[in-house]
Design an enzyme around this catalytic site. Structure first.
Site, PDB file in Angstrom:
ATOM      1  CG  ASP A  72      -8.425   6.111   3.120  1.00 10.12           C
ATOM      2  OD1 ASP A  72      -8.357   6.597   2.045  1.00 10.12           O
ATOM      3  OD2 ASP A  72      -7.956   4.922   3.360  1.00 10.12           O
ATOM      4  CD  GLU A  81      -6.806   1.078   1.719  1.00  7.83           C
ATOM      5  OE1 GLU A  81      -6.294   0.849   0.711  1.00  7.83           O
ATOM      6  OE2 GLU A  81      -6.489   2.183   2.396  1.00  7.83           O
ATOM      7  CG  HIS A 100      -5.769  -3.384   0.362  1.00  7.60           C
ATOM      8  ND1 HIS A 100      -5.991  -4.878   0.207  1.00  7.60           N
ATOM      9  CD2 HIS A 100      -6.227  -2.970  -0.896  1.00  7.60           C
ATOM     10  CE1 HIS A 100      -6.642  -5.118  -0.932  1.00  7.60           C
ATOM     11  NE2 HIS A 100      -6.825  -3.976  -1.616  1.00  7.60           N
ATOM     12  CG  HIS A 118      -2.026   2.348   2.163  1.00 10.26           C
ATOM     13  ND1 HIS A 118      -2.478   3.498   1.218  1.00 10.26           N
ATOM     14  CD2 HIS A 118      -0.696   2.341   2.053  1.00 10.26           C
ATOM     15  CE1 HIS A 118      -1.333   4.153   0.852  1.00 10.26           C
ATOM     16  NE2 HIS A 118      -0.236   3.390   1.465  1.00 10.26           N
ATOM     17  CG  ASP A 170      -4.559   5.279   5.598  1.00  6.61           C
ATOM     18  OD1 ASP A 170      -3.467   4.955   6.338  1.00  6.61           O
ATOM     19  OD2 ASP A 170      -4.218   4.743   4.374  1.00  6.61           O
TER      20      ASP A 170
END
Length: 232
Positions: A7, A9, A57, A152, A157
């Site tokens: 994942d 951001e 985030h 997030h 995640d």
């Protein structure tokens, strides 16, 4: 076979508009269990995040100012994903950003370093058509605790995605299970040992069962207008 859940951001939604990665994480799964082995870095994007991305985030420019650039962690990241199957939720988004970062430093796309990329969002949509399939919805559906996910975060995640995927594929262990297969000689010896004292029981069909079977075949043959293979 290695399986890595990944994942990122970012500062915004589109790398073509100059947006960059601010956090990247990948966690390893083996034998349908998180191994505890992971890769996780915050990155200095060299620009501010859009307000919308910052609300997601919470990684401010001040926090990221002393973090490494992508090019400084690139070799370590590529070594971590090397020869692994990569699973990402909405893969086109993350892969687009990663490949943009790689292109900026004249590296090949990430697909050239791993075995393949699997989009878990596409898999979830196949399993649950017409339903919400974002990570929060899937955690709720599969009763995975995500109460600590107030913002997030790439590492959290990625770990949640691994748990969700394992729940989604429960009963399909062949998709994510590494089994030490016996050699052909070991398998032959095992079969021979089991067969040595095996007494087979033959249970013949009764006359009534044979008659019912014959009637069924006749009905199938009639309904298919005589096209059954066994009647030719």
């Amino acid at each position: 076979m290695r399986y890595v859940f990944l994942d990122t951001e970012t500062t915004g939604l589109n790398p073509a508009q100059g947006h960059r990665i601010v956090e990247i994480a990948a966690v390893e799964v083996s034998n349908r269990r998180l191994t505890g082995c992971h890769f996780h870095r915050y990155l200095n994007p060299g620009r501010e995040s859009d307000e919308g991305a910052l609300r997601v985030h919470g990684l401010t420019q001040e926090f990221l100012r002393d973090k490494p650039l992508f090019q400084e962690i690139c070799a370590e990241f590529l070594a971590f994903i090397k020869d692994a199957e990569i699973l990402i939720h909405n893969a086109s988004f993350d892969v687009g950003f990663i490949n943009h970062e790689l292109d900026l430093i004249r590296f090949e796309p990430m697909q050239n370093y791993c075995l393949q990329v699997i989009d878990t969002l596409a898999l979830a949509k196949e399993l649950h058509p017409g339903k919400r399939n974002n990570l929060d919805a899937l955690c709720e559906r599969y009763q995975i605790d995500n109460s600590h996910r107030t913002l997030h975060g790439a590492l959290l995640d990625a770990e949640l995605l691994a748990e969700v995927y394992l729940a989604m594929t429960r009963g399909q262990e062949s998709l994510l299970m590494e089994v030490d297969a016996p050699t052909s000689r070991q398998a032959d010896n095992a079969i021979a040992g089991k067969m040595e004292n095996l007494a087979l029981v033959v249970q013949p069909a009764t006359q009534a069962e044979l008659e019912l079977h014959h009637q069924l075949l006749e009905r199938i043959n009639t309904e298919s207008k005589g096209k059954c293979l066994w009647s030719s």
